[in-house]
Design a protein around this motif. Structure first.
Motif, PDB file in Angstrom:
ATOM      1  N   GLU A   1      26.422  -8.058  24.899  1.00  0.00           N
ATOM      2  CA  GLU A   1      25.628  -6.831  24.993  1.00  0.00           C
ATOM      3  C   GLU A   1      24.774  -6.646  23.738  1.00  0.00           C
ATOM      4  N   MET A   2      25.365  -6.915  22.572  1.00  0.00           N
ATOM      5  CA  MET A   2      24.618  -6.810  21.326  1.00  0.00           C
ATOM      6  C   MET A   2      23.504  -7.851  21.279  1.00  0.00           C
ATOM      7  N   ALA A   3      23.795  -9.075  21.718  1.00  0.00           N
ATOM      8  CA  ALA A   3      22.789 -10.128  21.742  1.00  0.00           C
ATOM      9  C   ALA A   3      21.638  -9.749  22.667  1.00  0.00           C
ATOM     10  N   GLN A   4      21.955  -9.136  23.799  1.00  0.00           N
ATOM     11  CA  GLN A   4      20.909  -8.714  24.727  1.00  0.00           C
ATOM     12  C   GLN A   4      20.007  -7.650  24.106  1.00  0.00           C
ATOM     13  N   GLU A   5      20.614  -6.731  23.359  1.00  0.00           N
ATOM     14  CA  GLU A   5      19.820  -5.699  22.694  1.00  0.00           C
ATOM     15  C   GLU A   5      18.880  -6.331  21.657  1.00  0.00           C
ATOM     16  N   ILE A   6      19.400  -7.284  20.880  1.00  0.00           N
ATOM     17  CA  ILE A   6      18.565  -7.975  19.896  1.00  0.00           C
ATOM     18  C   ILE A   6      17.441  -8.736  20.591  1.00  0.00           C
ATOM     19  N   ALA A   7      17.751  -9.367  21.723  1.00  0.00           N
ATOM     20  CA  ALA A   7      16.771 -10.183  22.435  1.00  0.00           C
ATOM     21  C   ALA A   7      15.615  -9.359  22.979  1.00  0.00           C
ATOM     22  N   ARG A   8      15.804  -8.061  23.123  1.00  0.00           N
ATOM     23  CA  ARG A   8      14.725  -7.201  23.606  1.00  0.00           C
ATOM     24  C   ARG A   8      13.742  -6.819  22.500  1.00  0.00           C
ATOM     25  N   LYS A   9      14.102  -7.050  21.244  1.00  0.00           N
ATOM     26  CA  LYS A   9      13.231  -6.708  20.128  1.00  0.00           C
ATOM     27  C   LYS A   9      12.209  -7.819  19.888  1.00  0.00           C
ATOM     28  N   SER A  10      11.252  -7.549  19.015  1.00  0.00           N
ATOM     29  CA  SER A  10      10.268  -8.571  18.650  1.00  0.00           C
ATOM     30  C   SER A  10      10.983  -9.744  17.981  1.00  0.00           C
ATOM     31  N   PRO A  11      10.911 -10.945  18.566  1.00  0.00           N
ATOM     32  CA  PRO A  11      11.577 -12.089  17.940  1.00  0.00           C
ATOM     33  C   PRO A  11      10.974 -12.454  16.594  1.00  0.00           C
ATOM     34  N   LEU A  12       9.689 -12.166  16.397  1.00  0.00           N
ATOM     35  CA  LEU A  12       9.063 -12.444  15.108  1.00  0.00           C
ATOM     36  C   LEU A  12       9.617 -11.507  14.035  1.00  0.00           C
ATOM     37  N   ALA A  13       9.774 -10.233  14.384  1.00  0.00           N
ATOM     38  CA  ALA A  13      10.334  -9.278  13.425  1.00  0.00           C
ATOM     39  C   ALA A  13      11.803  -9.593  13.129  1.00  0.00           C
ATOM     40  N   ILE A  14      12.568  -9.974  14.158  1.00  0.00           N
ATOM     41  CA  ILE A  14      13.975 -10.330  13.952  1.00  0.00           C
ATOM     42  C   ILE A  14      14.085 -11.535  13.024  1.00  0.00           C
ATOM     43  N   ALA A  15      13.270 -12.553  13.264  1.00  0.00           N
ATOM     44  CA  ALA A  15      13.291 -13.736  12.396  1.00  0.00           C
ATOM     45  C   ALA A  15      12.929 -13.357  10.966  1.00  0.00           C
TER      46      ALA A  15
END
Length: 272
Positions: free
Chosen positions: A204-218
């Motif tokens: 569930e946490m991974a899914q929430e992260i996956a919905r964010k901008s992958p560039l910003a997460i990186a």
């Protein structure tokens, strides 16, 4: 690539690595040390992946280093002692690489831990970004119990996660450190009732992260990791340069538009 120590799958932008040798308590044999860097190279090459979950099977997350494999590395060949020690140093560096690969993965890595996480298991999960644990999980810096200094990452990474006094107690005594205490000290983000609910929470946490901008997460992960070796002033300069270089695409506009319209933005994958 087919892996022998774990099951690997990718779905909905999430990679799942599940240790799959429960009959051997998921001990880390020779194949483990070869396959973890390989799977993380595969993850970094797959631009669709936005988060990684690591879980396990059976009673324990892992009982740590396979002692048969460890024993084979200590055998002397009767040659020059200095050359033998240089060879052993290279062996230790080889064993450090899997967890360096976890730490350096450009997307967040979440560990879902059940039962015992012993020795090399602690090295493994301290290289992850986030740790969730079942109520029965426990941790042991096991190396002192076999009269060696932990040398593949725990002593280098755990000081960024725990107070010095506690680290030294755990490393000097090799005692079991249970879920409730680990959560109270902030080592575990959350404690769940059992293995299934721990994995579900990690997904569930991974899914929430996956919905964010992958560039910003990186970018967040890169800035946080780099900041471990920087002063505050150096870290501020680093993030200023990062944002000056990376905030040139559509992600911020899409995110702001979604916030204003109370919708959810969709973001492009990173580039492999």
């Amino acid at each position: 690539m087919a892996y022998t120590c774990f099951n690997y799958s990718v779905a909905d932008h999430i990679a799942h690595i599940q240790l799959s040798r429960p009959q051997a308590l998921n001990t880390m044999n020779r194949e483990f040390w070869d396959e973890i860097p390989a799977v993380f190279a595969e993850i970094d090459a797959d631009a669709s992946i936005r988060a990684v979950v690591i879980s396990s099977t059976g009673r324990h997350f892992t009982a740590g280093l396979d002692l048969n494999f460890a024993g084979s590395a200590l055998k002397e060949d009767g040659g020059d002692l200095g050359r033998a020690r240089e060879k052993f140093r290279r062996h230790v560096k080889y064993m450090q690489q899997p967890f360096n690969a976890v730490d350096a993965c450009r997307v967040p890595v979440i560990a879902a831990i059940q039962g015992g996480c012993i020795g090399g298991g602690v090295d493994f999960i301290t290289a992850c970004d986030i740790r969730l644990g079942s109520a029965d999980c426990f941790f042991t810096i096991q190396e002192i119990n076999i009269a060696i200094v932990a040398d593949v990452g725990t002593l280098q990474r755990i000081p960024h996660l725990l107070p010095q006094g506690l680290i030294r107690e755990l490393a000097y005594t090799g005692r079991r450190w249970k879920a409730e205490e680990a959560a109270a000290q902030g080592f575990l983000n959350r404690v769940l009732p059992d293995a299934d609910s721990t994995l579900a929470a990690a997904m569930e946490m991974a899914q929430e992260i996956a919905r964010k901008s992958p560039l910003a997460i990186a970018g967040i992960k890169q800035v946080l990791n780099a900041g471990r070796d920087m002063s505050i002033e150096q870290g501020l300069e680093y993030v200023a340069v990062w944002n000056a270089g990376m905030l040139q695409g559509e992600d911020m506009r899409r995110a702001v538009t979604a916030q204003l319209s109370k919708g959810e933005a969709e973001f492009d994958d990173l580039v492999a």
